[in-house]
Write a protein that holds these residues in place. Structure first.
Motif, PDB file in Angstrom:
ATOM      1  N   TYR A  60       1.403  -1.292   0.045  1.00 41.31           N
ATOM      2  CA  TYR A  60      -0.442   0.141   0.244  1.00 41.31           C
ATOM      3  C   TYR A  60       0.672   1.065  -0.349  1.00 41.31           C
ATOM      4  O   TYR A  60       2.118   1.125   0.669  1.00 41.31           O
ATOM      5  N   PRO A  62       0.473   5.063   0.287  1.00 36.89           N
ATOM      6  CA  PRO A  62      -0.998   6.017   1.458  1.00 36.89           C
ATOM      7  C   PRO A  62      -1.148   6.981   0.603  1.00 36.89           C
ATOM      8  O   PRO A  62      -2.134   8.253   0.550  1.00 36.89           O
ATOM      9  N   GLU A  63       0.722   7.946   0.347  1.00 33.73           N
ATOM     10  CA  GLU A  63       0.453   9.411   0.153  1.00 33.73           C
ATOM     11  C   GLU A  63      -0.884   9.461  -1.614  1.00 33.73           C
ATOM     12  O   GLU A  63      -1.220  10.167  -1.285  1.00 33.73           O
ATOM     13  N   TYR A  64      -0.908   8.342  -1.894  1.00 31.59           N
ATOM     14  CA  TYR A  64      -1.957   7.899  -3.229  1.00 31.59           C
ATOM     15  C   TYR A  64      -2.670   7.298  -3.015  1.00 31.59           C
ATOM     16  O   TYR A  64      -3.300   6.891  -4.034  1.00 31.59           O
ATOM     17  N   HIS A  65      -2.935   6.140  -2.145  1.00 32.01           N
ATOM     18  CA  HIS A  65      -4.298   5.341  -1.912  1.00 32.01           C
ATOM     19  C   HIS A  65      -3.896   4.344  -2.915  1.00 32.01           C
ATOM     20  O   HIS A  65      -4.347   3.601  -2.983  1.00 32.01           O
ATOM     21  N   SER A  80      -2.796  -2.016   7.087  1.00 28.35           N
ATOM     22  CA  SER A  80      -2.419  -0.544   7.108  1.00 28.35           C
ATOM     23  C   SER A  80      -3.594  -0.397   7.679  1.00 28.35           C
ATOM     24  O   SER A  80      -4.863  -0.378   6.493  1.00 28.35           O
ATOM     25  N   GLU A  82      -5.202   2.522   6.756  1.00 30.68           N
ATOM     26  CA  GLU A  82      -5.834   3.527   5.681  1.00 30.68           C
ATOM     27  C   GLU A  82      -5.973   2.562   4.377  1.00 30.68           C
ATOM     28  O   GLU A  82      -6.829   3.260   3.935  1.00 30.68           O
ATOM     29  N   HIS A  85     -10.242  -0.525   3.462  1.00 30.09           N
ATOM     30  CA  HIS A  85     -11.787   0.095   3.176  1.00 30.09           C
ATOM     31  C   HIS A  85     -13.059  -1.204   3.911  1.00 30.09           C
ATOM     32  O   HIS A  85     -13.952  -0.622   3.630  1.00 30.09           O
ATOM     33  N   THR A 177      -7.965  10.260  -5.517  1.00 31.33           N
ATOM     34  CA  THR A 177      -7.794  10.470  -4.522  1.00 31.33           C
ATOM     35  C   THR A 177      -5.848  10.848  -3.144  1.00 31.33           C
ATOM     36  O   THR A 177      -5.918   9.727  -2.687  1.00 31.33           O
ATOM     37  N   LYS A 178      -5.971  11.927  -2.996  1.00 29.65           N
ATOM     38  CA  LYS A 178      -4.240  11.994  -2.510  1.00 29.65           C
ATOM     39  C   LYS A 178      -4.677  11.456  -1.036  1.00 29.65           C
ATOM     40  O   LYS A 178      -6.362  11.959  -0.867  1.00 29.65           O
ATOM     41  N   GLU A 179      -3.809  11.871  -0.278  1.00 33.61           N
ATOM     42  CA  GLU A 179      -3.918  11.812   1.554  1.00 33.61           C
ATOM     43  C   GLU A 179      -4.350  12.650   1.663  1.00 33.61           C
ATOM     44  O   GLU A 179      -5.281  12.312   2.683  1.00 33.61           O
ATOM     45  N   ASP A 180      -4.279  13.437   1.040  1.00 30.54           N
ATOM     46  CA  ASP A 180      -4.603  14.869   1.805  1.00 30.54           C
ATOM     47  C   ASP A 180      -6.558  15.254   1.007  1.00 30.54           C
ATOM     48  O   ASP A 180      -6.921  16.390   1.072  1.00 30.54           O
TER      49      ASP A 180
END
Length: 273
Positions: A60, A62-65, A80, A82, A85, A177-180
């Motif tokens: 995984y 996480p920054e870019y899913h 993880s 994140e 799902h 969708t990015k992490e932010d």
């Protein structure tokens, strides 16, 4: 002089009514080349997939899913958060893959696939290895006894595989969708989407899918929608073998790309964000 009882009960090329030829085959071409190549292809995927399924690491980003399909859905308590799902409810033990909820069904879907079973019948089971090549089995029962009778459950594994393909599609969409929370688009998105599209092509070109769309219909004229679906699926059904092999390659490539990013071997090529 009558033939021994074992010979009288033999079937196929070993039956008493067939010509008794001592050679396994009289062919002079490289008939063994295709079975060997197929076995090597299967072996490469099995070894890679097994190692990755039990590695339980680098699945995984996480920054870019980015979530590799080999770990989707990730439902182990060791996943993880994140990447989970759909929750975490499987124990975190070394002998249980993080995606144990989906991998067995995907494996059975592939094993019972009409193309794959024909391929490994000829190569692994050698029934027969090639045309005009005698198989090493004295009797033939087809898919009427255990374990080959399990092949008849393929249609049920198709339904589960379709659900898992929906989950993979969700993963690919979420990866935009990015992490932010902002939109992002990179080479990883291209890899994930391409893999999902090809997986859908393989799944929908399945013979069971074709039967679901138009099977058991006596009058196509009374079911125009199902007839149209059956017609479209029939077109891609002719490429089912091609999709079967391509998706083995894209699954490994997609997993390797996500693994490489997660391990920090190189950064993702970003186009937006």
């Amino acid at each position: 002089m009558s033939a021994p009882a074992a010979d009288r009960n033999a079937t196929g090329v070993f039956s008493p009514g067939r010509a008794q030829i001592s050679q396994r085959t009289l062919r002079t071409d490289n008939w063994w080349k295709s079975p060997v190549i197929i076995d090597l292809g299967f072996a490469a995927f099995i070894v890679y997939a097994t190692v990755r399924a039990f590695m339980q690491n680098w699945y995984y980003v996480p920054e870019y899913h980015y979530l590799t399909p080999f770990y989707s859905p990730c439902v182990s308590t060791g996943c993880s958060p994140e990447a989970s799902h759909f929750g975490q409810f499987l124990p975190d033990v070394w002998w249980l893959p993080y995606a144990a909820l989906s991998l067995p069904f995907l494996l059975l879907f592939r094993l019972t696939c009409y193309y794959y079973r024909g391929a490994y019948y000829r190569t692994v089971w050698q029934a027969p290895t090639a045309c005009a090549v005698a198989e090493p089995h004295a009797t033939y029962t087809g898919e009427t006894r255990f374990p080959l009778i399990i092949q008849n459950t393929h249609r049920y594994f198709f339904y589960i595989a379709a659900i898992i393909s929906i989950i993979n599609t969700y993963d690919a969409i979420l990866a935009f969708t990015k992490e932010d929370g902002s939109f992002g688009f990179g080479l990883g998105n291209v890899v994930l989407v391409t893999n999902v599209v090809l997986l859908w092509a393989y799944t929908l070109s399945c013979h069971s899918c074709r039967h679901v769309a138009g099977g058991r219909l006596k009058h196509f004229s009374k079911h125009p929608v199902r007839y149209w679906l059956w017609t479209q699926i029939s077109k891609i059904n002719t490429r089912h073998k091609t999709f079967a092999w391509i998706t083995l390659g894209t699954l490994m490539f997609t997993d390797f790309y996500v693994m490489a990013l997660a391990a920090g071997w190189f950064p993702d090529l970003r186009f937006i964000g």
